[in-house]
Design an enzyme around this catalytic site. Structure first.
Site, PDB file in Angstrom:
ATOM      1  N   GLU A  46     -49.327   8.922  33.103  1.00 61.36           N
ATOM      2  CA  GLU A  46     -49.596  10.011  32.156  1.00 61.36           C
ATOM      3  C   GLU A  46     -51.069   9.895  31.790  1.00 61.36           C
ATOM      4  O   GLU A  46     -51.449   8.976  31.067  1.00 61.36           O
ATOM      5  CB  GLU A  46     -48.773   9.825  30.869  1.00 61.36           C
ATOM      6  CG  GLU A  46     -47.287   9.750  31.079  1.00 61.36           C
ATOM      7  CD  GLU A  46     -46.652  11.117  31.163  1.00 61.36           C
ATOM      8  OE1 GLU A  46     -47.341  12.118  30.913  1.00 61.36           O
ATOM      9  OE2 GLU A  46     -45.453  11.171  31.502  1.00 61.36           O
ATOM     10  N   GLU A  66     -62.459  15.849  29.397  1.00 62.36           N
ATOM     11  CA  GLU A  66     -61.684  15.488  28.207  1.00 62.36           C
ATOM     12  C   GLU A  66     -62.587  14.776  27.196  1.00 62.36           C
ATOM     13  O   GLU A  66     -63.244  13.798  27.519  1.00 62.36           O
ATOM     14  CB  GLU A  66     -60.532  14.560  28.603  1.00 62.36           C
ATOM     15  CG  GLU A  66     -59.625  14.216  27.443  1.00 62.36           C
ATOM     16  CD  GLU A  66     -58.434  13.364  27.868  1.00 62.36           C
ATOM     17  OE1 GLU A  66     -58.643  12.329  28.518  1.00 62.36           O
ATOM     18  OE2 GLU A  66     -57.295  13.736  27.534  1.00 62.36           O
ATOM     19  N   LYS A 106     -47.738  -3.831  27.356  1.00 64.40           N
ATOM     20  CA  LYS A 106     -49.020  -4.181  26.731  1.00 64.40           C
ATOM     21  C   LYS A 106     -49.546  -3.008  25.913  1.00 64.40           C
ATOM     22  O   LYS A 106     -49.854  -1.949  26.458  1.00 64.40           O
ATOM     23  CB  LYS A 106     -50.069  -4.526  27.790  1.00 64.40           C
ATOM     24  CG  LYS A 106     -51.357  -5.062  27.141  1.00 64.40           C
ATOM     25  CD  LYS A 106     -52.518  -5.123  28.091  1.00 64.40           C
ATOM     26  CE  LYS A 106     -53.290  -3.843  28.189  1.00 64.40           C
ATOM     27  NZ  LYS A 106     -53.939  -3.431  26.919  1.00 64.40           N
ATOM     28  N   CYS A 137     -53.606  13.597  24.461  1.00 59.22           N
ATOM     29  CA  CYS A 137     -53.820  13.975  25.867  1.00 59.22           C
ATOM     30  C   CYS A 137     -53.475  15.453  26.073  1.00 59.22           C
ATOM     31  O   CYS A 137     -54.068  16.117  26.909  1.00 59.22           O
ATOM     32  CB  CYS A 137     -53.015  13.089  26.794  1.00 59.22           C
ATOM     33  SG  CYS A 137     -51.326  12.849  26.266  1.00 59.22           S
TER      34      CYS A 137
HETATM   35  P1  NAI Z   1     -57.984   3.274  28.916  1.00 58.36           P
HETATM   36  O1  NAI Z   1     -57.328   4.033  30.005  1.00 58.36           O
HETATM   37  O2  NAI Z   1     -59.005   2.240  29.304  1.00 58.36           O
HETATM   38  O3  NAI Z   1     -56.881   2.504  28.033  1.00 58.36           O
HETATM   39  C1  NAI Z   1     -55.489   2.751  28.062  1.00 58.36           C
HETATM   40  C2  NAI Z   1     -54.741   1.444  28.287  1.00 58.36           C
HETATM   41  O4  NAI Z   1     -55.035   0.933  29.593  1.00 58.36           O
HETATM   42  C3  NAI Z   1     -55.099   0.319  27.324  1.00 58.36           C
HETATM   43  O5  NAI Z   1     -53.934  -0.418  27.023  1.00 58.36           O
HETATM   44  C4  NAI Z   1     -56.050  -0.539  28.146  1.00 58.36           C
HETATM   45  O6  NAI Z   1     -56.111  -1.883  27.734  1.00 58.36           O
HETATM   46  C5  NAI Z   1     -55.451  -0.422  29.520  1.00 58.36           C
HETATM   47  N1  NAI Z   1     -56.364  -0.683  30.629  1.00 58.36           N
HETATM   48  C6  NAI Z   1     -57.723  -0.564  30.658  1.00 58.36           C
HETATM   49  N2  NAI Z   1     -58.197  -0.886  31.873  1.00 58.36           N
HETATM   50  C7  NAI Z   1     -57.130  -1.224  32.637  1.00 58.36           C
HETATM   51  C8  NAI Z   1     -56.972  -1.627  34.004  1.00 58.36           C
HETATM   52  N3  NAI Z   1     -58.004  -1.759  34.817  1.00 58.36           N
HETATM   53  N4  NAI Z   1     -55.727  -1.852  34.467  1.00 58.36           N
HETATM   54  C9  NAI Z   1     -54.653  -1.699  33.654  1.00 58.36           C
HETATM   55  N5  NAI Z   1     -54.747  -1.338  32.373  1.00 58.36           N
HETATM   56  C10 NAI Z   1     -55.968  -1.089  31.859  1.00 58.36           C
HETATM   57  O7  NAI Z   1     -58.605   4.307  27.922  1.00 58.36           O
HETATM   58  P2  NAI Z   1     -59.866   4.118  26.930  1.00 58.36           P
HETATM   59  O8  NAI Z   1     -61.004   3.503  27.659  1.00 58.36           O
HETATM   60  O9  NAI Z   1     -59.398   3.458  25.715  1.00 58.36           O
HETATM   61  O10 NAI Z   1     -60.227   5.636  26.604  1.00 58.36           O
HETATM   62  C11 NAI Z   1     -61.110   6.342  27.431  1.00 58.36           C
HETATM   63  C12 NAI Z   1     -60.699   7.776  27.580  1.00 58.36           C
HETATM   64  O11 NAI Z   1     -59.425   7.850  28.186  1.00 58.36           O
HETATM   65  C13 NAI Z   1     -60.539   8.538  26.294  1.00 58.36           C
HETATM   66  O12 NAI Z   1     -61.759   9.036  25.849  1.00 58.36           O
HETATM   67  C14 NAI Z   1     -59.580   9.621  26.700  1.00 58.36           C
HETATM   68  O13 NAI Z   1     -60.296  10.673  27.293  1.00 58.36           O
HETATM   69  C15 NAI Z   1     -58.710   8.962  27.736  1.00 58.36           C
HETATM   70  N6  NAI Z   1     -57.415   8.506  27.176  1.00 58.36           N
HETATM   71  C16 NAI Z   1     -56.311   9.249  27.397  1.00 58.36           C
HETATM   72  C17 NAI Z   1     -55.108   8.891  26.838  1.00 58.36           C
HETATM   73  C18 NAI Z   1     -53.888   9.701  27.043  1.00 58.36           C
HETATM   74  O14 NAI Z   1     -53.001   9.680  26.202  1.00 58.36           O
HETATM   75  N7  NAI Z   1     -53.754  10.396  28.151  1.00 58.36           N
HETATM   76  C19 NAI Z   1     -54.977   7.714  25.976  1.00 58.36           C
HETATM   77  C20 NAI Z   1     -56.183   6.940  25.855  1.00 58.36           C
HETATM   78  C21 NAI Z   1     -57.354   7.365  26.428  1.00 58.36           C
END
Ligand code: NAI
Ligand code: MG
Length: 484
Positions: free
Chosen positions: A263, A394, A189, A297
């Site tokens: 990650e 972050e 996804k 990240c």
């Molecule tokens: P997120 O963790 O919500 O989104 C990442 C993925 O997880 C997306 O595909 C989303 O649809 C999915 N997701 C969301 N809730 C889920 C759940 N309960 N169970 C399974 N999958 C789920 O990140 P978001 O809200 O877009 O960004 C928030 C913060 O997260 C950012 O400000 C940043 O600090 C961090 N982040 C870190 C990343 C990294 O590469 N380590 C990438 C994206 C965000």
């Protein structure tokens, strides 16, 4: 002068053409090798963050759609993929890599259009690296016994893979390539703001002739992701995203025999010693924090500068920042594109406010930014202290928190004083100092005299709240195998 001064370089516009890009108005779910309508009939829009205009509608997968995708992946695993000779599996993975290279231009444009990153980055980094991951893992597919001698590696089954919006195609490659090479099938996804390159990848996979159901790509937001995590017939979860969601995933799979790699976030220390080549280090600071709008990240978001070179570094850094062009992601001159979403821009602005309130000294360049869309000029904070939230949390945007240090011990303590441990950078002329630092810092990846360098052969992953498990290299392969 009423108008804000543009940067010192005035370059003619050099927009990449979109004429060759083929996109549908509406995308269904890619399940069992076919495009399937979502059970609930729901679709949502993905927009261009630089104009706020809709690009396409994509399907929202419900728990029933997730179940369909998992069943298709299981069927393909049992009947085809697990039985196929590894040499044959390798051919398909090579073919995906080749097709991706052939269509690199289209993928880069869509990546920048849907997600806001500069075309130079998608063209020179994201897409070539994504293809490189498929090439690299294709090579391992029939050599697992050599990768893990005396271990009798076997595939896990069906992998559920959830990826973020900062490197959409590259993260899909990081997840799919090792999973397939290890003999698994997948349900992937993409993130809700950047689904289009994953959907184009589904088209490419169809063209590659990969057997139906080996790769299933379904779209949706958090609830779709949660349905993948909770599905009882998933053998492994691979997740890249926020630490908050990572923790939820761990809670949700506790007590099951699902394997997981997570990650998560980071707050990397980028450390400049007085004996570093300062001009190169300044380039490394810029690349460390302003690459991909800081939506990285492993971004070098905490800068530590040795006191004796502090004034020089800050002067040169501000000068270099003023040359950065913020604007149209599809313009080949652009250094910093659009912030990925309104939500992420709000988060960044919230942290800028917090930084000012905490008493750090704020600096931002004054370049023009487009009226529509989501933008943040390159920003830094001076006089930051360890206890400031902008030094601990972050931000995931083009915002750098700067501190000073005097001794090696002091900077190691400060660098390690973080809930995260994903990456770090060290700039010095002394090899011995590099070895000393890297052996004492708790970070999964440490760059020496460079930053944000990625390679498919090299493992990547974190300590502490940055998650666990490694992707890339044979470590990344091991994460998709049982060792008997
Ligand atoms: P997120 O963790 O919500 O989104 C990442 C993925 O997880 C997306 O595909 C989303 O649809 C999915 N997701 C969301 N809730 C889920 C759940 N309960 N169970 C399974 N999958 C789920 O990140 P978001 O809200 O877009 O960004 C928030 C913060 O997260 C950012 O400000 C940043 O600090 C961090 N982040 C870190 C990343 C990294 O590469 N380590 C990438 C994206 C965000
Ligand atoms: Mg989008």
């Amino acid at each position: 002068m009423a108008k804000k001064k543009q940067i010192e370089w005035d370059l003619a516009k050099a927009p990449e053409s979109r004429g060759h890009v083929k996109l549908k108005e509406r995308y269904d779910l890619f399940i069992g090798g076919k495009w399937v309508k979502p059970e609930g009939g729901k679709y949502f829009a993905t927009i261009d963050p630089s104009t706020e205009k809709k690009i396409a509608d994509v399907a929202e997968a419900s728990a029933r759609d997730v179940d369909k995708a998992v069943k298709a992946a299981r069927k393909a695993y049992d009947n085809v993929w697990s039985k196929m000779h590894p040499k044959e599996r390798a051919k398909y993975i090579f073919r995906i890599a080749r097709l991706m290279q052939e269509r690199a231009r289209e993928f880069s444009v869509i990546e920048s259009w849907d997600g806001g990153k500069p075309i130079r980055e998608s063209r020179d980094i994201d897409v070539p690296l994504a293809a490189a991951h498929f090439f690299y893992y294709a090579g391992w597919a029939d050599k697992l016994d050599y990768a893990f001698p005396n271990r009798k590696p076997t595939s896990l089954g069906v992998a559920g893979q959830i990826i973020p919006w900062n490197f959409p195609l590259l993260m899909a490659a990081w997840k799919i390539a090792p999973a397939l090479a290890a003999g698994n099938t997948v349900v992937l996804k993409p993130a809700e703001t950047t689904p289009l390159t994953a959907l184009k990848l589904a088209e490419l996979i169809q063209d590659s002739g990969l057997p139906d159901g080996v790769v299933n790509i379904i779209t949706g937001a958090g609830s779709t992701g949660a349905a993948i995590v909770e599905h009882p017939d998933i053998d492994k979860i691979a997740f890249t995203g926020s630490t908050g969601v990572g923790k939820m995933i761990q809670r949700s799979i506790a007590g099951t025999d699902k394997r997981a790699t997570l990650e998560l976030g980071g707050k990397a220390a980028n450390i400049i010693f007085e004996d570093a080549t300062i001009n190169q280090a300044v380039e490394g600071i810029i690349n460390g924090i302003y690459f991909n709008q800081g939506h990285v990240c492993c971004a070098g978001s905490r800068l530590f500068v040795q006191e004796s070179v502090y004034d020089e570094v800050i002067r040169k850094l501000k000068h270099r920042m003023r040359s950065l062009i913020v604007g149209d992601p599809l313009d080949k001159n652009t250094d910093i594109g659009a912030i990925n979403s309104k939500g992420q821009l709000d988060t960044i602005n919230k942290y800028i406010k917090i930084g000012k309130k905490e008493g750090a000294e704020f600096y931002q360049t004054e370049c023009d930014v487009p009226r529509k869309g989501f933008w943040c000029r390159p920003t830094l904070f001076l006089n930051v202290s360890q206890s400031h939230r902008i030094a601990q949390e972050e931000i995931f945007g083009p915002v750098l928190a700067i501190q000073t240090f005097r001794t090696v011990d002091e900077v190691i303590k400060k660098a390690n004083n973080s809930p995260y441990g994903l990456s770090a950078g060290v700039w010095t002329d002394k090899g011995s100092k590099i070895f000393n630092m890297t052996s004492q810092m708790r970070a999964g990846v440490i760059w020496a005299n460079t930053f944000n360098k990625f390679d498919p052969t090299s493992p990547f992953g974190g300590y502490k709240e940055s998650g666990f498990g490694r992707e890339g290299g044979i470590h990344g392969l091991a994460a998709y195998l049982n060792m008997n």
